[in-house]
Design an enzyme around this catalytic site. Sequence first.
Site, mmCIF file in Angstrom:
data_model
loop_
_atom_site.group_PDB
_atom_site.id
_atom_site.type_symbol
_atom_site.label_atom_id
_atom_site.label_comp_id
_atom_site.label_asym_id
_atom_site.label_seq_id
_atom_site.Cartn_x
_atom_site.Cartn_y
_atom_site.Cartn_z
ATOM 1 N N HIS A 73 -24.281 14.779 -73.576
ATOM 2 C CA HIS A 73 -24.448 14.411 -72.178
ATOM 3 C C HIS A 73 -24.586 15.670 -71.340
ATOM 4 O O HIS A 73 -25.555 15.842 -70.620
ATOM 5 C CB HIS A 73 -23.270 13.559 -71.698
ATOM 6 C CG HIS A 73 -23.483 12.939 -70.350
ATOM 7 N ND1 HIS A 73 -22.595 12.059 -69.793
ATOM 8 C CD2 HIS A 73 -24.475 13.081 -69.425
ATOM 9 C CE1 HIS A 73 -23.030 11.678 -68.599
ATOM 10 N NE2 HIS A 73 -24.168 12.284 -68.349
ATOM 11 N N GLU A 131 -29.074 17.697 -65.579
ATOM 12 C CA GLU A 131 -27.838 18.353 -66.009
ATOM 13 C C GLU A 131 -27.795 19.811 -65.563
ATOM 14 O O GLU A 131 -26.736 20.315 -65.180
ATOM 15 C CB GLU A 131 -27.675 18.242 -67.524
ATOM 16 C CG GLU A 131 -27.355 16.830 -68.007
ATOM 17 C CD GLU A 131 -26.056 16.309 -67.417
ATOM 18 O OE1 GLU A 131 -25.044 17.032 -67.465
ATOM 19 O OE2 GLU A 131 -26.050 15.177 -66.897
ATOM 20 N N HIS A 135 -25.017 20.420 -62.696
ATOM 21 C CA HIS A 135 -23.849 21.113 -63.249
ATOM 22 C C HIS A 135 -24.097 22.589 -63.557
ATOM 23 O O HIS A 135 -23.259 23.439 -63.249
ATOM 24 C CB HIS A 135 -23.375 20.385 -64.507
ATOM 25 C CG HIS A 135 -23.049 18.950 -64.289
ATOM 26 N ND1 HIS A 135 -21.925 18.530 -63.613
ATOM 27 C CD2 HIS A 135 -23.723 17.811 -64.634
ATOM 28 C CE1 HIS A 135 -21.897 17.209 -63.560
ATOM 29 N NE2 HIS A 135 -22.984 16.742 -64.167
#
Length: 258
Positions: A73, A131, A135
């Site tokens: 993930h 992602e 992040h």
Amino acid sequence: MSSLVLPSLLGSSYVNSKYSSSSGCGTSGPASCQSTGTSTNTCCYETPGGLILQTQFWDTDVAGSPADSWTIHGLWSDNCDGSYVENCDPSRDYTNITGLLESQGASSTLDYMQQYWLNYNGNDEELWEHEWATHGTCYSTLDVDCLSSNSPVGAEAVAFFETVVNLFQTLPTYDWLADAGITPSSSETYTLSSLLSALEAASGGYTPALGCSGSTLNSISWYFNLKGSVIDGDFIAIDTPKNSSCPSSGIKYPPKEG
């Protein structure tokens, strides 16, 4: 409990690209979330997001998802108190991650991502871009000012993807459960304690957080602090500070559909 140190990721089978092979930081300093000094070099000490989660999916309905492995993930940087920020630098919301990795000598990392970092809708590039933007841009040790002056645009993102892949390879959740006799089943159910006990034993005593949708297992988070840089630092395994979201019993771990 003593800390489990996952050594510098440069020794893994998916080595860093020619542009991001060394941060110059070393790993002799304090681990993230363990220093309150105001003069800390944020290129070599991850802050404020020093509580790091390696998150994995059990994606039963994603085309091409390997039947014998969880998938990636992401790698999330929570603050040390459990809060978090996201989308920290929109100016570095890179697109065409595939091209970025290929152009900077990280084709082996890309090959692995195409097998083990999959989006539910089939658009893997969309997930990778998300992602990184959500992040990856929040890691202080991946700030562009921390890179060598000759680094190409996006070198810090390439380092991020390489590190995510390398760390994921050290956390074979499927194998660790299977070694304890816990395998996907259409009829069997499991208790939370049996799942966690198997994972704790295999990881050297560290407790992850399991996620469920209702009673169906679908995610896991492994927690770390970091010594040095995301590029080539030591990830220090720690117990999850948060409870699993799964029920205590009757947990379904279904086979993947195909």
